[in-house]
Design an enzyme around this catalytic site. Structure first.
Site, PDB file in Angstrom:
ATOM      1  N   HIS A   1      -5.141   1.472   5.711  1.00 57.52           N
ATOM      2  CA  HIS A   1      -3.833   2.247   5.486  1.00 57.52           C
ATOM      3  C   HIS A   1      -3.107   1.596   4.343  1.00 57.52           C
ATOM      4  O   HIS A   1      -3.831   0.657   3.550  1.00 57.52           O
ATOM      5  CB  HIS A   1      -3.291   1.727   6.656  1.00 57.52           C
ATOM      6  CG  HIS A   1      -3.315   2.446   8.075  1.00 57.52           C
ATOM      7  ND1 HIS A   1      -3.256   3.724   8.020  1.00 57.52           N
ATOM      8  CD2 HIS A   1      -4.055   2.149   9.168  1.00 57.52           C
ATOM      9  CE1 HIS A   1      -3.389   4.201   9.175  1.00 57.52           C
ATOM     10  NE2 HIS A   1      -4.055   3.396  10.080  1.00 57.52           N
TER      11      HIS A   1
ATOM     12  N   ASP B   1      -0.037   5.854  -0.353  1.00 57.21           N
ATOM     13  CA  ASP B   1      -0.092   7.062   0.206  1.00 57.21           C
ATOM     14  C   ASP B   1       0.464   8.116  -0.679  1.00 57.21           C
ATOM     15  O   ASP B   1      -0.124   9.179  -1.060  1.00 57.21           O
ATOM     16  CB  ASP B   1       0.382   7.286   1.585  1.00 57.21           C
ATOM     17  CG  ASP B   1      -0.350   6.470   2.672  1.00 57.21           C
ATOM     18  OD1 ASP B   1      -1.271   5.885   2.285  1.00 57.21           O
ATOM     19  OD2 ASP B   1       0.160   6.645   3.880  1.00 57.21           O
TER      20      ASP B   1
END
Length: 393
Positions: free
Chosen positions: A138, A168
Site C-alpha cells: 500500500h 498512489d
C-alpha cells in the site's frame, strides 16, 4: 466543447485510487473512458465512506465522466467482448498484479496482435520485474521502501503518515498519465503502440528530487529534521496561541526580513541566512515564541498584506472558501442524473480553449453495459444470453 484528449478512447480495468485518478484526469480532458468492472468482485471504492445519498463520495468523484461495463473476465466469452472493443479503444489501463491479465488472455503480447496500435499501461506497486513484483503493498509501504519516509517526519517521533496517498497519485496516477500521453505522441510518429510499466515505488523514489540527488552524488544521507526543507531549518510550521498553525517558507533574505519585521523582531533576520544547525534551532525557538504571542486570526490579518511566504494552515472547509480557491474555480458541480448536482473538486488544469463541463458522477456498476454492447453490434438476444450466463451485468 470536446477537450484536448477527445480523440483518445481508454479501456480502464483499474480499481481503487491510482488507475481511477489517472483515468479521471484523462476523462476530464475529454478522453472517452470505459471502465471494465467485475460483476462479482466489487471495487471497494464503491463502499468507502463517507456516503452522499447512499453513494461513496470518493467513487462519485474519481469515476466521473466514465462509463461502466460490468464484465466477468474469467468467463471465456469476455475475451470476445474485449477483442471487439479493441477495434475502437486503443489505450488500455490496468492495475492487476503482474501476470493476472496474461492468465485471463488479456496480456499485452496477446492484445497487440489484435491491435498493434495498442498502448497498454500497467500500474503496480513494484513493477513487472524484480523480486517484489508479486508482493502486496500500500501507499505507506511504497513510501517506506523508496526512502522517502526516512527523511519525512520528526526526529523525536519518526515518520509521519501523510494525509494524501502520495505514491498512489504522484507515483502511479500522474506518472501513468505522463507516460501514456508520451506513448500517444510516439505512436503518432511510428504507428505502433507499446507497453508502459509503471511502478509506484520507482516513481515515488524519483520524488526524492533534492535529497536523493544529494545522496547519490555526494553521499549525504538525509534524516528527520536535518535538511533545510524537512524541519532542519526555520522552514516549518508554527503553533499559534489558540492551537492553530502557520506555515513559514521565508527562505530568501527579503522574505525573512519581512517575516521578522512583521513579528517585531527584525534582528532575527540575520540568523535565517546561517547554515549552522544551532543557529537554525535557536531561530526556530525564537520564531515559535513570537507566533505563540498571537492567535490564528490575528496572524492571518498580519500576514495577509505582507509578501513573506507565510500562510495559514487551512482546513478543507477554509481552503474551499479561500478567495484564491474561489477565483481559480477549484470546485465544480457534477450532475447526478436526477436533475440535481454533487459538489466535487474540479479538474485543476486550465486550458485557454477550456474543458468540457462535467457530464456525470461515477456510474453505477454496469450502467452502460447494454449501450456499449449494442454499439459493438451485439443483438438484444445475444446480450440477454451473456447476462443469463453472468458474463455481463
Amino acid at each position: 466543447m470536446q477537450g484536448p484528449l477527445a480523440s483518445l478512447k481508454v479501456l480502464d480495468f483499474s480499481t481503487l485510487l491510482p488507475g481511477p485518478f489517472a483515468s479521471l484526469l484523462l476523462a476530464d480532458m475529454g478522453a472517452e473512458v470505459l471502465r471494465i468492472e467485475s460483476p462479482t468482485r466489487q471495487d471497494l471504492l464503491r463502499v468507502l465512506p463517507p456516503h452522499d445519498q447512499g453513494i461513496s463520495a470518493s467513487h462519485a468523484y474519481l469515476n466521473r465522466n466514465k462509463r461502466s461495463l460490468a464484465l466477468d473476465l474469467k468467463q471465456p466469452e469476455a475475451l470476445e467482448v474485449v477483442t471487439q472493443l479493441l477495434g475502437d479503444y486503443d489505450i488500455l489501463l490496468e492495475q492487476f498484479r503482474p501476470g493476472v491479465m496474461e492468465r485471463l488472455g488479456l496480456g499485452y503480447e496477446a492484445l497487440k496482435v489484435i491491435n498493434p496500435r495498442l498502448i497498454y499501461v500497467s500500474i503496480t506497486g513494484y513493477g513487472q520485474t524484480g523480486p517484489y513484483k508479486d508482493r502486496a503493498g500500500h501507499d505507506i509501504n511504497y513510501l517506506a521502501l523508496a526512502g522517502l519516509a526516512s527523511h519525512t517526519g520528526r526526529a523525536d517521533s519518526g515518520p509521519v503518515p501523510l494525509g494524501i496517498q502520495a505514491a498512489d497519485i504522484a507515483g502511479g496516477s500522474l506518472h501513468g498519465v505522463i507516460g501514456l500521453l508520451a506513448a500517444v505522441i510516439a505512436r503518432q510518429q511510428s504507428g505502433q503502440g507499446q507497453h508502459l510499466d509503471v511502478s509506484m515505488t520507482d516513481c515515488v523514489f524519483s520524488l526524492n528530487a533534492m535529497a536523493g540527488a544529494g545522496y547519490l552524488a555526494c553521499g549525504v544521507e538525509p534524516g528527520w529534521e536535518n535538511q533545510m526543507l524537512n524541519g532542519g531549518s526555520f522552514y516549518d510550521y508554527y503553533r499559534t496561541c489558540d492551537g492553530r498553525w502557520m506555515s513559514v517558507g521565508s527562505l530568501e533574505p527579503a522574505f525573512m526580513r519581512a517575516l521578522c519585521e512583521a513579528l517585531g523582531r527584525p534582528e532575527l533576520a540575520a540568523q535565517g541566512l546561517s547554515p549552522k544547525p544551532e543557529q537554525q534551532h535557536a531561530l526556530k525557538q525564537a520564531l515559535q515564541a513570537e507566533f505563540e504571542k498571537h492567535d490564528f486570526a490575528e496572524l492571518c490579518r498580519l500576514f495577509a498584506g505582507i509578501d513573506a511566504c507565510v500562510e495559514p494552515v487551512l482546513s478543507l472547509e477554509e481552503a474551499v472558501r479561500h478567495p484564491q480557491s474561489q477565483a481559480r474555480e477549484r470546485v465544480t458541480q457534477v450532475p447526478r442524473g436526477d436533475g440535481s448536482t454533487q459538489t466535487q473538486m474540479a479538474c485543476p488544469l486550465k486550458f485557454s480553449e477550456g474543458l468540457p463541463e462535467p457530464r456525470h458522477m461515477g456510474a453505477r456498476l454496469g450502467a452502460h453495459t447494454d449501450q456499449v454492447l449494442g454499439a459493438l453490434g451485439f443483438s438484444d438476444e445475444r446480450i440477454a444470453q451473456l447476462r443469463s450466463a453472468k458474463v455481463v451485468l
